[in-house]
Design an enzyme around this catalytic site. Structure first.
Site, PDB file in Angstrom:
ATOM      1  N   HIS A   1       0.834  -1.221   0.000  1.00  0.00           N
ATOM      2  CA  HIS A   1       0.000   0.000   0.000  1.00  0.00           C
ATOM      3  C   HIS A   1       0.866   1.268   0.000  1.00  0.00           C
ATOM      4  CE1 HIS A   1      -3.838  -2.157   0.850  1.00  0.00           C
ATOM      5  NE2 HIS A   1      -3.022  -2.995   1.443  1.00  0.00           N
TER       6      HIS A   1
ATOM      7  N   ASN B   1     -10.348  -2.940   2.325  1.00  0.00           N
ATOM      8  CA  ASN B   1     -10.026  -2.960   0.900  1.00  0.00           C
ATOM      9  C   ASN B   1     -11.277  -2.729   0.080  1.00  0.00           C
ATOM     10  OD1 ASN B   1      -7.265  -3.461   1.113  1.00  0.00           O
ATOM     11  ND2 ASN B   1      -7.471  -5.678   0.906  1.00  0.00           N
TER      12      ASN B   1
END
Ligand code: HDE
Length: 742
Positions: free
Chosen positions: A118, A191
């Site tokens: 990420h 997510n």
């Protein structure tokens, strides 16, 4: 001869911001009007931004403006920021140049370790507003009072790519929300896909190593289309449900604003009596779901690697605030026991048809950051940050995450005091005896730094509160210590199939195309074949399509740990196309103009775009803009070479006769039309665009989503047609692989 000393102090003078209309005398801007950016973007403003850091607000007049005096970090005013201190005009630099030394030292230490996963992300501020009380099931303060707003910060991200990678990688998107509640920060680190690749946290480093660039060559960047990833996946059948999602268009969203968010794991809500209810969290975008197509994604990465962050920045600064609803799926032990799968298994979801999503609030993003590093880069999410009333389940992935995130923040931010950074600091009162460490900004005052103590209520500091304080749900656990995977986690294919059969035919085609693309980049045929052997347990037609796309003989099906259930009902909520917005609101029209284009049609188009709540940008042969048929000039946002149609949701081509002839000889103009066509976009055009279509070989193919814009009255109908976002039937005519779709 000694050279004359030179200074460049003029460089420090502020320069006026030049707009396109300054250059062209333009009457109409090249894009929808935007609110002024709140962020300083010239020398004067960025100096005033630095003021709180120690300039002391000393100012002087430059060219009629009050300008702050540049200082060192120690506050010493700087006389010359252009030249190092030297012995003589051309002599060696001097060690005593403390200004140079401090400036370089600070610059050399500007970077912190990027996130292992990420790394590339983009954040914004906003608020959560409760619309339905959850007081019946949770004591969490944030869920008590309808209408109350809680400040929020959200960071969206890709997973595999480095910090500088491009936005349209095929990847899962992070959807991490920090809610500054009155009883502490709640980090819901989710997510845009409701399931995960693996079931146990101990596999996470292997998964991430396999997905990231291969270690000997350090490529490919930000993509999973390589041997290591598919080797790991094909040896890890539990990943195949998530693979169905990542091979679908969910992994190439049109915008961060058009994706769903999911907490993924089963969590608990706990009421004041300590009673627990299981919960799964959902963020549902008011903008509707929307994705791009793969060929478009590849081209967007080249044309605008910042496509997603720019879109979020522009939407928020334009006053079109992105909004999501918070939904909860609530269930009890009885449901958990009766469900076909284990609710602790993060590779499974609970279909909304079985447990409906109850909408309880809204999340609105209404403010971009002041500084990317201070906020988006330094924000530290930790799954274990939950306030009283919210608790964990025993999902082994979640349990592992609760360890990992705190550990990662100390590495990244370098100090146990990362909660002192404003973006991470709670906005409610804090009182504790933790002290010292690197960069301590807020040590407790007074003589007492321990507990219990006998200094009394006033001097003795804070005390625990057994009633108000966080109390873990009193779940009993017993059994031998062992490294095992529960039998109830053994089904790996049934929900993968359920996802696949829930898609529309065009979405199913995209999944097949994506698998063929990814596996065609895998060099080892045995890995390709092993992957297809798993697909056979999901859907025979999909497996056959992928095998045929790869030119591969169908292998035997993989041995399934548990026989898949093949008749789980389709769930409409799993499809993007079935959940499209049927609106062009918040979307962007690209208008290709030439000199002499019909002014009335152009103006009608702008009116229709505005009425729909959409935006537009003008593309022209020259960046200076064009002069319309009525003599009015229009600024361009893009020169045609820099404004390909992949950057827009729909396109209009408005040309004069000369413009049509001129642009028909231009490759970028032809690509503009052919790409818009191939990507199934709605296309409006004036008759004069015909020479481009002829040269691009499109003439016989134009279909009902290619609409003439010959008179002003056509504009409204065109924009209304754009509400469908794509004209999917076209794809079956423009893609060779379509032949394999039933
Ligand atoms: Fe993460 N994950 N993760 N993850 N994750 C990180 O924390 C980890 C998982 C997610 O915008 C790291 O601060 C483990 C699932 C997001 O800053 C790290 C496991 C889900 C973000 C980490 C998982 C996520 C991260 C890296 C398996 C969806 C970005 C940097 C047990 C529910 C947050 C950081 C941001 C970031 C560990 C699996 C979402 C290394 C060990 C499942 C959105 O701590």
């Amino acid at each position: 001869m000694a050279k004359k000393p030179t200074t460049h102090n003029d460089a420090a003078k502020p320069t006026a911001k030049v707009t396109p209309s300054d250059i062209t005398g333009t009457d109409i801007g090249g894009e929808s009007p935007q609110k002024a950016s709140p962020v300083p973007n010239d020398a004067v403003l960025s100096l005033s931004f630095a003021e709180p850091q120690g300039s002391g607000g000393e100012t002087r007049q430059i060219a009629g403006d009050e300008v702050a005096t540049l200082t060192t970090q120690q506050g010493i005013p700087i006389a010359d920021n252009q030249n190092t201190l030297k012995q003589g005009v051309r002599g060696p630099a001097l060690l005593e140049d403390s200004h140079f030394r401090e400036k370089m030292f600070h610059f050399d230490h500007e970077r912190i370790p990027e996130r292992v996963v990420h790394a590339r992300g983009y954040g914004a501020h906003g608020f959560f507003e409760l619309t339905d009380s959850l007081a019946d099931v949770s004591r969490a303060d944030i869920f008590q009072r309808i209408g109350e707003r809680t400040p929020a910060f959200v960071r969206f991200s890709t997973v595999a790519g480095s910090k500088g990678s491009s936005d349209l990688a095929r990847d899962v998107r992070g959807f991490a929300v920090k809610l500054y509640t009155q009883e502490g920060n709640w980090d819901l680190v989710g997510n845009n896909i409701p399931v995960f690749f693996i079931q146990d946290a101990i596999k996470f480093p292997d998964l991430v190593h396999a997905a990231k660039p291969e270690p000997d060559r350090d490529f490919p960047q930000a993509q999973t289309a390589h041997d290591n990833f598919w080797d790991f996946i094909s040896l890890t059948p539990e990943s195949f449900h998530m693979i169905m999602w990542t091979m679908s268009d969910r992994a190439i969203p049109r915008s961060l604003r058009t994706m769903e968010g999911f907490g993924v794991h089963t969590f608990r809500l706990v009421d004041a009596e300590g009673k627990s209810t299981f919960v799964k969290f959902h963020w549902k975008p008011k903008q509707g779901l929307q994705s791009v197509v793969w060929n478009e994604a590849v081209k967007i990465n080249g044309a605008d690697p910042d496509f997603h962050r720019r879109d979020l920045w522009e939407a928020i600064n334009g006053g079109d605030f992105p909004e999501w609803e918070l939904g909860v799926q609530l269930f009890n032990d009885a449901f958990a026991d009766s469900f076909d799968f284990d609710v602790l298994d993060a590779t499974k979801l609970i279909p909304e048809e079985l447990i409906p999503v109850r909408i309880v609030g809204r999340l609105v993003l209404d403010r971009v950051v002041d500084n990317f590093f201070a906020e988006t880069e330094q924000v530290a999410f930790c799954t274990q940050n939950v306030p009283p009333g919210i608790d964990f389940s025993n999902d082994p992935l979640l349990q592992g995450r609760n360890f990992s995130y705190l550990d990662t923040q100390i590495k990244r931010l370098g100090s146990p005091n990362f909660t002192h950074i404003p973006i991470n600091a709670p906005k409610c009162p804090m009182a504790h005896f933790q002290q010292d460490g690197h960069m301590a900004m807020r040590n407790p005052a007074g003589r007492v730094n321990y507990e219990p103590n006998s200094w009394g209520a006033t001097l003795g500091g804070p005390r625990e509160d057994p009633v108000r304080g966080f109390t873990s749900f009193a779940e009993s656990a017993d059994g031998p210590k062992q490294r095992v995977r529960s039998e109830s986690f053994a089904d790996h294919y049934s929900q993968a199939r359920q996802f696949f059969v829930s898609q529309t035919p065009i979405e199913q085609k995209h999944i097949g195309d994506a698998l063929v693309f990814e596996l065609s980049k895998v060099e080892r045929p045995d890995i390709r074949s092993r992957t297809v052997s798993h697909l056979l347990n999901i859907d025979a037609m999909l497996a056959a399509t992928v095998a045929s796309g790869l030119g591969l003989a169908l292998p035997d099906p993989a041995v399934a740990a548990r026989k898949p259930i093949s008749d789980l009902p389709a769930s409409d909520r799993l499809s993007i196309v079935k959940n499209g917005p049927q609106s062009f609101k918040g979307r962007k029209l690209g208008i290709l103009l030439s000199d002499g284009a019909d002014a009335a049609v152009f103006r009608a188009l702008l009116k229709a775009v505005d009425a729909e709540g959409a935006v537009y940008e003008v593309i022209a042969p020259k960046i200076a803009g064009v002069t319309l048929s009525d003599g009015v000039t229009v600024a361009a946002k893009h020169k045609i070479d820099g404004g390909p149609s992949v950057l827009f949701d729909a396109v209009a081509i408005l040309l004069s006769t000369e413009g049509g002839e001129l642009l028909s000889g231009d490759a970028a103009a032809k690509d503009f039309a052919t790409d818009a066509f191939a990507h199934c976009k709605y296309l409006g055009f004036s008759a004069e665009a015909q020479p481009i279509f002829v040269k691009a070989g499109l003439v016989g193919d134009l279909d009902e989503a290619c609409l003439p814009l010959t008179k002003a009255a056509d504009a409204k109908a065109f924009i209304e047609a754009c509400r469908s976002l794509r004209y999917w039937p076209r794809e079956l005519k423009v893609d060779l692989d379509a032949a394999t779709v039933a």
